[in-house]
Write an enzyme that holds these catalytic residues in place. Sequence first.
Site, PDB file in Angstrom:
ATOM      1  N   HIS A 364       0.814  -1.216   0.000  1.00  0.00           N
ATOM      2  CA  HIS A 364       0.000   0.000   0.000  1.00  0.00           C
ATOM      3  C   HIS A 364       0.848   1.268   0.000  1.00  0.00           C
ATOM      4  O   HIS A 364       0.430   2.290  -0.528  1.00  0.00           O
ATOM      5  CB  HIS A 364      -0.989  -0.022   1.165  1.00  0.00           C
ATOM      6  CG  HIS A 364      -2.191  -0.853   0.841  1.00  0.00           C
ATOM      7  ND1 HIS A 364      -2.234  -2.200   1.108  1.00  0.00           N
ATOM      8  CD2 HIS A 364      -3.349  -0.556   0.209  1.00  0.00           C
ATOM      9  CE1 HIS A 364      -3.392  -2.688   0.677  1.00  0.00           C
ATOM     10  NE2 HIS A 364      -4.079  -1.712   0.136  1.00  0.00           N
ATOM     11  N   GLU A 605     -12.557  -9.542  -6.001  1.00  0.00           N
ATOM     12  CA  GLU A 605     -11.122  -9.666  -5.702  1.00  0.00           C
ATOM     13  C   GLU A 605     -10.787 -11.023  -5.099  1.00  0.00           C
ATOM     14  O   GLU A 605      -9.624 -11.316  -4.826  1.00  0.00           O
ATOM     15  CB  GLU A 605     -10.660  -8.529  -4.770  1.00  0.00           C
ATOM     16  CG  GLU A 605     -11.553  -8.283  -3.586  1.00  0.00           C
ATOM     17  CD  GLU A 605     -11.196  -7.002  -2.839  1.00  0.00           C
ATOM     18  OE1 GLU A 605     -10.097  -6.462  -3.072  1.00  0.00           O
ATOM     19  OE2 GLU A 605     -12.012  -6.545  -2.024  1.00  0.00           O
ATOM     20  N   ASP A 629      -5.683  -7.465  -5.469  1.00  0.00           N
ATOM     21  CA  ASP A 629      -5.944  -8.648  -4.650  1.00  0.00           C
ATOM     22  C   ASP A 629      -6.365  -9.847  -5.494  1.00  0.00           C
ATOM     23  O   ASP A 629      -6.018 -10.983  -5.180  1.00  0.00           O
ATOM     24  CB  ASP A 629      -7.019  -8.344  -3.595  1.00  0.00           C
ATOM     25  CG  ASP A 629      -6.411  -7.821  -2.301  1.00  0.00           C
ATOM     26  OD1 ASP A 629      -5.251  -8.163  -2.024  1.00  0.00           O
ATOM     27  OD2 ASP A 629      -7.084  -7.076  -1.572  1.00  0.00           O
ATOM     28  N   CYS A 676     -10.395  -1.219 -10.751  1.00  0.00           N
ATOM     29  CA  CYS A 676      -9.780  -0.132  -9.989  1.00  0.00           C
ATOM     30  C   CYS A 676      -8.433  -0.501  -9.383  1.00  0.00           C
ATOM     31  O   CYS A 676      -7.944   0.172  -8.500  1.00  0.00           O
ATOM     32  CB  CYS A 676     -10.723   0.344  -8.885  1.00  0.00           C
ATOM     33  SG  CYS A 676     -11.144  -0.951  -7.701  1.00  0.00           S
TER      34      CYS A 676
END
Length: 760
Positions: A364, A605, A629, A676
Amino acid sequence: MLGTLRKIVQEVNAAKDLKIALGIIVQRVKEAMHSQVCSVYLLDEDVNRFVLMATDGLNKRAIGKVSMAPNEGLVGLVGSREEPLNLERASEHPRYLYFAETGEERYASFLGAPIIHHRRLLGVLVVQEKERRHFDEGEEAFLVTMSAQLAGVIAHAEATGSIAGLGRQGKKVIRDTRFSGIAGAPGAAIGSALVVLPPADLEVVPDKKIKEIEDELALFQAALESVRADMRMLSDKLANQMRREERALFDVYLMMLDDCALAGEVVKVIRTGQWAQGALRQVVGDHVQRFELMEDAYLRERASDVRDIGRRLLAYLQQARQQTLTYPDNTILVSEELSPTMLGDVPDGKLVGLVSVLGSGNSHVAILARALGIPTVMGAIDLPYSKLDGIELIVDGYRGEIIANPGDVLRQQYQTLVEEDRQLSRGLDLLRGLPCETTDGFRIPLWVNTGLLADVVRAQERGAEGVGLYRTEVPFMMKERFPSEKEQLAIYREQLQAFHPLPVTMRTLDIGGDKSLPYFPIKEENPFLGWRGIRITLDHPEIFLVQVRAMLKASEGLDNLRILLPMISGLQELEEALRLIYRAWAEVRDEGVDVPMPPVGVMIEVPAAVYLTRELARQADFISVGSNDLTQYLLAVDRNNPRVAGLYDYLHPAVLEALQRVVNEAHAEGKPVSICGEMAGDPSVAVLLIAMGFDSLSMNATNLPKVKWLLRQVGMAEAKELLTKVMLVDNPQVIRSTLQLALREFGLSRLINPGTVLKG
């Protein structure tokens, strides 16, 4: 064996440089195996020869002079085959090579083991004896285990010497020392390293020379007084809960802090010009090593007491330094594990690059760095980062490389690249007001992923047409407690107003995995397959309801809210979440807030959701693929683990098949589908995504102009032809090459191959 191994590795780890480390290795291994000779040959990659770098038993004058190629001698044979060699009569082997200067003709038996670190051959560890005998299985196993244990230590010591600008003999200045990592965020940066050390970790504290010795002594004395006060307070607090002999431990701690004991030794080292933290590490390390090598179990345990005292002192010293920390211009932030708060601490305009030892290109922090447009290298696991402070670095976020002490030629090349990138960015800014439309008129909206307020301005500057993913966990991570409904309402309102009337897709709280809240810790052995995303919020409806109520109230009068549910793996979870959303909507309306029910979407995901897309689409208003993911779970690759990062590839045929299936199933139910993940922000891959039929792409704001520029240069017919071609390929590397070759033929190579100014 294990006890001996542990002691040798501990002693070698404490060595100040490679030369000392190698000396300890040959001496201790020789003693442990009761052999007459132990030697280490290191591979000099510049000349491709194994050089004798340390020996105990051979003529020491041969060190640095005797060498052999991979096709020469027994050492070369061990290195080229990368497996042990055990010989009773070494001189009779056809590969035996005699060096008069070593004096090794006296030694008959030979046992050699390769030293390999992360697939890279570093050298060969050898033991020899006079008598003719075959080393037994236990001895061979010990040497193989020893070489495997020492590989990392030798690699670290070599790298440390390179960073310090010293060669193996401590003489030659080394320029352009390269360390490999993983490309985290594209771009290049040149600047000065600022190392952020983990709190109270003595082992990574570097040496640092200081001039203001009295100031450093004052810092250490203040830390001493603070720890003494803590010890007295703890002793008084526990007075009624512990026996007198147990409380004596605190007296032992206070004695260690006495000027005649450990504290006095630290003061002596500081007076030599070493900073307090380095002096503390040195003294505590010496004491810990002595205790741990003792035979008596009680005395061995005292090592943990010394270590604890050291950590307490270090914590106060680090706290004092943090208050006076200065960030240089062109700061390159370096840490074992970067965090969003570290980025936030750097003053505006000073941060140019990031380097993290841990994590991968899909961590992240890397995603955040891409959003902020900061060149980043992740997963630099062989980088002795604690030694980098103040060193000039180049961060190559295209190739995943860090270069220490760059020479003039390389620095100039990278300065040219930085300027090229700046000009390209300025050119792309001209696209802001233009639609994302293919040459044959196909229109596709480009949305952004956001989480910080800074993202809003950046997204608007780059012409975003909405928000495909607002990460609501970011404001949660910035707080020291769960934000109230009122606080959340204010944050969400700001986002919705900033983009009004464009749509804003707010994902409900998605924590767990690699995203934790300090006030809501989740300890799991396998967090990515554990309690995360919708699983947590359904188990805590009080958190979910407050968040949804805040979203609904924030959308009053704007009506541009879309709610997205993460980590959905089945219909039951979706139905339960929908019930709670409708309940929150009813409660809000009962309070007099007149808002329509917003569209609710499902994130695909989890592989299970891929096969349930049609069923989920019947109950949801839209579908959104989280490609980060989904790739991770389909390929069983932890995207934060640098050791397997090379296996993480969203162009894997299985990922492409899954994406096409999701689009087809969602469209069969008449529902729009977006993507996304980071995949959508890869300009070349975006061509495939529009060909698959995705209705919108959402990405970080930095990449949006690049994606728009490229999609405006191709036609939908060309994109579909390219998709058909790659869907027949079964190898992700070949798919990538096919994609890049096709786009190069369209004359679009600048965006798919940045950094072309660099040669070699």
